[in-house]
Design an enzyme around this catalytic site. Structure first.
Site, short mmCIF file in Angstrom:
data_model
loop_
_atom_site.label_atom_id
_atom_site.label_comp_id
_atom_site.label_asym_id
_atom_site.label_seq_id
_atom_site.Cartn_x
_atom_site.Cartn_y
_atom_site.Cartn_z
N ARG A 72 4.17 -4.03 8.59
CA ARG A 72 3.82 -3.14 9.25
C ARG A 72 3.27 -3.39 10.65
O ARG A 72 2.09 -2.86 11.03
CB ARG A 72 2.91 -2.30 8.56
CG ARG A 72 3.52 -1.74 7.23
CD ARG A 72 2.43 -0.94 6.54
NE ARG A 72 2.97 -0.57 4.96
CZ ARG A 72 3.64 0.44 4.79
NH1 ARG A 72 4.06 1.11 5.73
NH2 ARG A 72 4.13 0.94 3.55
N THR A 125 12.50 5.25 3.75
CA THR A 125 11.31 5.51 2.73
C THR A 125 11.57 5.87 1.45
O THR A 125 12.18 7.01 1.29
CB THR A 125 10.28 6.21 3.65
OG1 THR A 125 9.32 6.65 2.86
CG2 THR A 125 11.06 7.40 4.02
N ILE A 126 10.83 5.13 0.56
CA ILE A 126 10.85 5.79 -0.78
C ILE A 126 10.52 6.95 -1.01
O ILE A 126 10.92 7.85 -1.76
CB ILE A 126 10.47 4.71 -1.97
CG1 ILE A 126 9.13 4.55 -1.88
CG2 ILE A 126 11.48 3.49 -1.81
CD1 ILE A 126 8.80 4.19 -3.20
N MET A 169 4.23 6.93 -6.17
CA MET A 169 4.11 6.97 -4.70
C MET A 169 4.31 8.33 -4.13
O MET A 169 5.01 9.34 -4.72
CB MET A 169 4.87 5.80 -4.10
CG MET A 169 4.31 4.38 -4.40
SD MET A 169 5.11 3.37 -3.48
CE MET A 169 3.96 1.86 -3.58
N GLY A 170 3.95 8.46 -3.00
CA GLY A 170 4.30 9.81 -2.17
C GLY A 170 3.10 10.14 -1.41
O GLY A 170 1.98 10.43 -1.96
N GLU A 222 0.35 9.87 -5.25
CA GLU A 222 -0.83 9.46 -4.83
C GLU A 222 -1.48 10.01 -3.67
O GLU A 222 -2.67 9.88 -3.66
CB GLU A 222 -0.50 7.76 -4.29
CG GLU A 222 0.75 7.89 -3.06
CD GLU A 222 1.01 6.75 -2.48
OE1 GLU A 222 0.59 5.43 -3.03
OE2 GLU A 222 1.82 6.49 -1.56
O1 F6P Z 1 5.52 4.87 2.83
C1 F6P Z 1 6.19 4.32 1.76
C2 F6P Z 1 5.10 3.76 0.68
O2 F6P Z 1 5.67 3.34 -0.38
C3 F6P Z 1 4.06 4.95 0.16
O3 F6P Z 1 4.63 5.63 -0.89
C4 F6P Z 1 2.88 4.03 -0.13
O4 F6P Z 1 1.66 4.70 0.11
C5 F6P Z 1 2.84 3.05 0.84
O5 F6P Z 1 4.26 2.70 1.23
C6 F6P Z 1 2.41 1.58 0.25
O6 F6P Z 1 2.61 0.65 1.20
P1 F6P Z 1 2.25 -0.91 1.16
O7 F6P Z 1 3.11 -1.54 0.40
O8 F6P Z 1 2.00 -1.26 2.57
O9 F6P Z 1 0.90 -0.79 0.49
#
Ligand code: F6P
Length: 345
Positions: A72, A125-126, A169-170, A222
């Site tokens: 990221r 993005t999932i 997730m979400g 989430e």
């Molecule tokens: O943006 C996609 C996502 O999977 C979100 O649903 C989740 O909050 C986030 O990424 C988690 O990211 P990481 O893998 O950096 O913890």
């Protein structure tokens, strides 16, 4: 043409299928040459690459994750970051860059496009919440995994006459919660788009017991918000480089509240990154492949600053600026699918 490719943000099943499709069509139809930048924009900043050829992209179609790795990395936060990216892109003699990512990754594509880089985006993005496209690859896989989890939780929840909360997730949109909740036959589905009404959750759980089914499944995204807690529930207070908190914990907090109010034993499980792991579904492989082919076509049509999208069943493109201008949240007709199956007040 000589083209660079990268995958940024949270990984998702189908990234490798896109990479493979871009490289195959680029080499077999256009005589292109490719390099892959490692770990998203980090690889551009540090000029860390791998060759992308028919050989290095063979046998990856069904594999989750990404052979290019991901991060990221926010170029905006790095002093001189854009200048560094421009230098590397120029030194690598690239005619175009294809970036696979969600709104954060594409915000960097847009900033580079504004500085003259010929960028094309592929939506990933999932959470499925990128504006302008009806579907992001990886979402179907995440929903399939979450639905299977809900299916499996039914028998153990029933055996123990419990309430089972399932956190999925979400971050800003409840597409996974609503789709897996409906597909898995959950009794309650909670998403970031709607404030949680605990009294209503309790009413629905009690209605299950009153119907003779002494167990209930609650699916919660989430990013949903509890009325008695300010903001979203997070782990620690660290933010990622795009300013996002690490979301987690609403499932447990909600389970405690439900148990307190109903007296029924309530457990929670957080599916977390399981939803992003492993092999993509056939649907996601097909969608990812179509996106990859469309992305390399856009490059050769000179349509830069564009992101490939799915509208209905047709692949098209929109400007990256439009795609990242807002989130695509769950529409009311989807929520009506949830409420239409629940007992009326
Ligand atoms: O943006 C996609 C996502 O999977 C979100 O649903 C989740 O909050 C986030 O990424 C988690 O990211 P990481 O893998 O950096 O913890």
């Amino acid at each position: 043409m000589r083209i660079g490719m990268l995958t940024g943000g949270g990984d998702c099943p189908g990234l490798n299928a896109v990479i493979r499709a871009v490289v195959r069509k680029g080499i077999l139809h256009y005589d292109d040459e490719f390099i892959g930048f490692m770990q998203g924009w980090r690889g551009v900043l540090d000029n860390v690459t791998m060759p992308l050829t028919l050989e290095t992209t063979s046998g990856i179609l069904h594999r989750g994750g990404t052979i290019l790795k991901s991060s990221r990395t926010n170029v905006k936060k790095i002093p001189g970051g854009f200048e560094q990216c421009l230098k590397v892109i120029q030194n690598q003699k690239l005619d175009a860059v294809i970036a696979l990512g969600g709104d954060d990754t594409q915000s960097i594509s847009l900033a580079l496009a504004e500085r003259g880089v010929k960028c094309v985006g592929v939506p990933k993005t999932i959470d499925n919440d990128l504006n302008g496209t009806d579907a992001c690859f990886g979402f179907d896989t995440a929903v399939t995994i979450a639905t299977e989890a809900v299916d499996r939780l039914h028998s153990t929840t029933e055996a123990h006459s419990r309430v089972q909360v399932v956190e999925v997730m979400g971050r800003d949109a409840g597409w996974i919660a609503v789709t897996a909740g409906v597909a898995g036959g959950a009794d309650v589905v909670l998403a970031p788009e709607k404030p949680i009404d605990i009294d209503e959750v309790v009413r629905l759980v009690k209605a299950r017991w009153a119907s003779g089914k002494n167990f209930a499944i609650v699916v919660v995204a989430e990013g949903a918000k509890l009325p008695h807690v300010e903001g979203q529930l997070t782990v620690g207070d660290k933010l990622d480089s795009f300013g996002h908190a690490r979301l987690s914990g609403i499932g447990q907090a909600l389970a405690e509240e439900i148990e307190k109010r109903t007296g029924y034993e309530t457990r929670s499980v957080n599916l977390g990154h399981t939803q992003r792991g492993g092999t993509p579904t056939a649907f996601d492989r097909m969608l990812a492949t179509r996106y990859g082919l469309a992305a390399i076509d856009l490059v050769h049509e000179g349509k830069f600053g564009q992101l490939v999208v799915l509208k209905g069943n047709k692949i098209g493109s929109i400007s990256i600026a439009d795609a990242i201008s807002k989130n695509r949240t769950v529409s009311d007709d989807y929520f009506e699918v949830v409420t239409g199956l629940q007992p009326k007040k």
